[in-house]
Design an enzyme around this catalytic site. Structure first.
Site, PDB file in Angstrom:
ATOM      1  CG  ASP A   1      -2.065   0.940   1.153  1.00 29.98           C
ATOM      2  OD1 ASP A   1      -2.315   1.490   0.053  1.00 29.98           O
ATOM      3  OD2 ASP A   1      -2.736   1.146   2.173  1.00 29.98           O
TER       4      ASP A   1
ATOM      5  CD  GLU B   1      -0.162   5.413  -4.152  1.00 29.99           C
ATOM      6  OE1 GLU B   1      -0.987   4.493  -4.248  1.00 29.99           O
ATOM      7  OE2 GLU B   1       0.335   5.748  -3.062  1.00 29.99           O
TER       8      GLU B   1
ATOM      9  CG  ASP C   1      -8.089   4.621   0.024  1.00 24.81           C
ATOM     10  OD1 ASP C   1      -7.938   3.391   0.093  1.00 24.81           O
ATOM     11  OD2 ASP C   1      -7.336   5.430   0.594  1.00 24.81           O
TER      12      ASP C   1
END
Length: 815
Positions: free
Chosen positions: A400, A403, A491
């Site tokens: 997670d 990015e 999300d």
């Protein structure tokens, strides 16, 4: 991306051969360009404002190398440069005009395939080029994007970032700069794929400012564009994934249902959830642990108070058929007492600013640092940090915040973290992925970060446990992320528009090479209503990756959280997934071999159907199943478009002839699902988890309507032995009308994987009571023991002993 000012279009001032299948063009002003043809007919253009072309990144990021053809350039009429190639894998003819530069790709008969033009550079290093388009041409893919299926008329940006999903959000977590174009050519479609292979942020103007062109630009690194010819969408995806990589066959347990929450905070809570799942008989294979299993957000650690004995916990869960997947973030907490940080700092693995100072950012454990995963030795180090998790019995890793995500200022109120200022990585440098001893601005390689992190994770898992299929899940990625990880869409929210949005998002991700993808079932943010959860899990149970997940402070989303009626709906949906497991496995096996997506838009299977590209609220699950979920609040019926062919309702057995649009009842307990005529669907009786033995390990459900040829492949579902050929293969042929009969031929089973003795059930759906059923040309009695048959619920059930030998089953008359 900032708006760029570009110089005038480039002009060819000279050319020379540049190795096998390639020509180098001199564009003047120090600019250069190379055009090459691959053995599969793909055409590649690489260009740079300086005289040095960007290095091929294939080896550096673990891709298959470019396979050049034997084409040779020569001068054609009017001074244009020509190259032609034709081989067993593909063909291409390239014609290069020089003033200004224009690259025309044609079929062998001269018909146009694609034209690239408008190549130009900006003073600050950006580059752009355009693909010419025609009226009515449609554009799909682009990785993870909001909005409808067709992206024509949109401006799309590729810069991976932490961005809560909202209608119209762009860019999002993953950046996959690939698209599939589909145009109509006199009643027959032609598909083309294009990869803008840029690690830096990029931008696509999809025939918005200029209806005749798709403009593409990158901020750094020159241009690297590859065209993948069709003519069918499947041809494009096959060629594209051969270039960037395909999804390895997942372990069977990873294809089951995953239950997650931010967060299951303690061993006691995890055990309680597991007991409830098993007591209620809800099929589930995996429990995910979010950041609260860690010690203060320190990755690769356990909270000793809340999880005092993780090895024992995971052993107990495994004994009850559960696997555990733990979250891992790239941010390493700055803490001198933290062994991972101390070792990383000593080895100088973390990203730095251009002035050499350490780069820090705020993430869940507060001040943290990021590993520079472009460096091979750092990837090795990062992978090795997972050893304590594997030693405790963790089965998979959930990457997670990669990015990478973080912030500069924050407000903390108890467990609630509110970022107040976005991260600033403008001064950060990383290793050049192609030349790891050199440093480049982070922004110029940003979109590659998650792929390199997942690569490190998977390579370690495969080295540490080479006998097991690895499972990695990622929030972010670049073209080829599917080689290393499944992808979920980040999300989302518990809102009806987000349920609707999940269909085109996952279909476009699938066309972009990411076969193993999903969205958080029920929505991550806010609180889900019972009706929304029921509708979401009905289609979510057919997502390639099926995980229920929700956030801190929101309503819980275990299936029983919404009352008995919705719990029963969820249980039925997940039992259907377990029933379809042999079919799902066959789709992932096909994806590993050919790149074919598991989820497919209707036009993928029916490319010449003019209505198919307009349908974005239905999905083909493989070639056989058409799902039409209910995505509107309060709806109890919906229209369903059925393309050409015979279609059978999976629930009722009713049969329809397409192409046709029908109105279908859809009470809350039901999601419309149809099966294509001419399908032999491998199923089994549902189980609670993948490791449980089904009462009937194999049921062949036959849906008449056309002839069919298929291959049933079986293996242990867990190990990598299948890569060495340890499988069992059974060819199956269906003759819809062999004379007046339906005939199913089971070929002799071959292969070294041992299949235990079993009874095979063949179910001919939508069949009235037959005059006779024959096994190897001999009638069998009407009875419920093998060999025998029975008619019930509008279907003929045929029982035979599966001894691995060839057999023929006939139903007279054919239904």
């Amino acid at each position: 991306m900032k708006e760029q000012t570009f110089a005038s279009e480039t002009v060819v001032s000279g050319w020379k051969p540049a190795g096998p299948g390639a020509v180098r063009l001199d564009l003047g002003r120090g600019a250069a360009c190379e055009v090459s043809i691959a053995r599969d007919g793909a055409v590649r253009l690489r260009a740079a404002a300086g005289g040095t072309l960007p290095l091929d990144p294939s080896d550096a990021i673990g891709r298959e190398a470019w396979r050049p053809s034997s084409a040779e350039p020569y001068t054609g009429d009017g001074g244009c440069v020509l190259m032609r190639f034709e081989g067993p894998e593909g063909q291409a003819a390239v014609e290069i005009g020089g003033d200004p530069l224009e690259i025309r790709v044609r079929e062998r008969d001269g018909s146009p395939v694609a034209t690239l033009s408008g190549l130009a550079f900006s003073p600050c290093g950006a580059a752009r080029i355009a693909l010419e388009t025609v009226s009515g041409e449609r554009f799909f893919g682009f990785g993870e994007k909001c909005g409808g299926l067709d992206k024509r008329g949109r401006i799309l940006r590729m810069r991976s970032q932490d961005a809560n999903l909202r209608t119209g959000s762009d860019p999002l977590y993953a950046s996959i700069p690939f698209f599939l174009a589909l145009r109509d050519e006199g009643g027959r479609s032609r598909a083309l794929g294009l990869l803008l292979d840029a690690f830096a942020p990029s931008r696509f103007d999809v025939a918005k400012s200029d209806e005749d062109r798709v403009w593409m630009e990158t901020t750094a690194g020159g241009l690297d564009v590859t065209l993948f010819p069709g003519p069918r969408p499947a041809d494009v995806v096959r060629r594209f994934t051969a270039r960037v990589g395909r999804t390895p066959l997942p372990p069977r347990w990873a294809l089951g249902h995953h239950q997650s929450r931010y967060s299951y905070r303690s061993e006691r809570e995890v055990r309680r959830i597991a007991r409830q799942i098993r007591r209620r008989g809800i099929p589930t294979d995996v429990i995910h642990l979010d950041i609260d299993y860690m010690h203060g957000g320190r990755v690769f650690t356990w909270n000793a108070r809340r999880f005092p004995n993780p090895s024992r916990l995971l052993r107990d869960l495994a004994a009850d058929g559960f696997r555990v997947v733990t979250i891992v973030d790239p941010g390493v907490k700055v803490d001198r007492d933290y062994a991972v940080f101390r070792d990383g700092r000593a080895r100088d693995v973390f990203c730095r600013n251009a002035d050499g100072s350490p780069y820090t950012l705020l993430v869940w454990p507060k001040t943290s640092m990021l590993p520079d995963v472009n460096r091979p030795e750092v990837r090795t180090w990062w992978g090795e940090q997972h050893a304590p998790l594997l030693d405790a019995g963790v089965s998979g890793i959930w990457n997670d915040m990669n990015e990478p995500a973080g912030w500069q200022r924050e407000l903390r109120i108890g467990r609630l973290v509110v970022p107040l200022e976005a991260q600033d990585m403008s001064r950060v440098v990383q290793a050049d992925p192609v030349a790891a001893d050199q440093r480049v601005p982070h922004e110029s390689v940003r979109n590659l970060y998650a792929l390199q992190e997942c690569r490190a994770t998977r390579e370690f898992l495969e080295a540490a446990q080479p006998e097991r299929r690895a499972f990695v899940l990622s929030r972010s990625g670049h073209a080829g992320i599917q080689r290393h990880a499944a992808l979920w869409t980040g999300d989302n929210a518990s809102r009806w528009p987000h349920l609707r949005e999940s269909l085109p998002m996952l279909l476009n991700l699938s066309l972009s090479g990411v076969a193993f993808c999903g969205a958080d079932i029920g929505g991550f943010a806010w609180s889900c209503s019972p009706e929304l959860y029921a509708r979401w899990i009905q289609i979510g149970a057919l997502y390639p990756f099926a995980r229920t997940h929700c956030m801190l402070f929101a309503r819980r989303q275990e299936p029983w959280s919404f009352g008995r009626r919705v719990e029963a709906i969820a249980k039925a949906a997940l039992e259907l997934r377990m029933r379809l497991m042999p079919y799902l496995e066959s789709l992932f096996r096909e994806s590993e071999a050919t790149g074919a997506p598991v989820w497919r838009p209707l036009f993928y299977e029916f490319p010449d159907d003019p209505a198919a590209p307009n349908v974005e609220d239905q999905v083909m699950v493989g070639p056989a199943l058409l799902a039409a979920p209910v995505v509107e609040r309060g709806a109890r019926e919906r229209d369903v478009y059925l393309p050409a062919g015979t279609w059978t309702s999976f629930a009722s057995g009713a049969r329809f002839a397409g192409p046709v649009t029908i109105r279908v009842a859809a009470p809350l307990e039901s999601m419309p699902l149809f099966v294509r005529g001419g399908t032999v669907l491998p199923t089994r009786t549902p189980v609670r988890h993948a490791g449980e033995t089904p009462a009937e390990p194999l049921v062949l459900e036959v849906f008449p309507g056309a002839d069919a040829d298929t291959l049933l492949v079986e293996d242990d579902g867990e190990s990598t032995d299948y890569r060495r050929g340890v499988v069992a293969r059974t060819p199956i042929r269906l003759f819809h009308r062999a004379g007046s009969r339906l005939r199913l031929e089971l070929g002799a089973r071959v292969g070294s994987f041992p299949v235990p003795a079993r009874t095979l059930r063949v179910v001919v759906r939508g069949s009235p009571p037959p005059r006779a059923v024959l096994l190897d040309a001999r009638p069998i009695p009407e009875r419920e023991t093998p060999p025998g048959f029975a008619t019930r619920d509008g279907s003929v059930h045929i029982l035979v002993e599966d001894d691995g030998r060839a057999h023929a089953i006939e139903v007279d008359p054919a239904p």
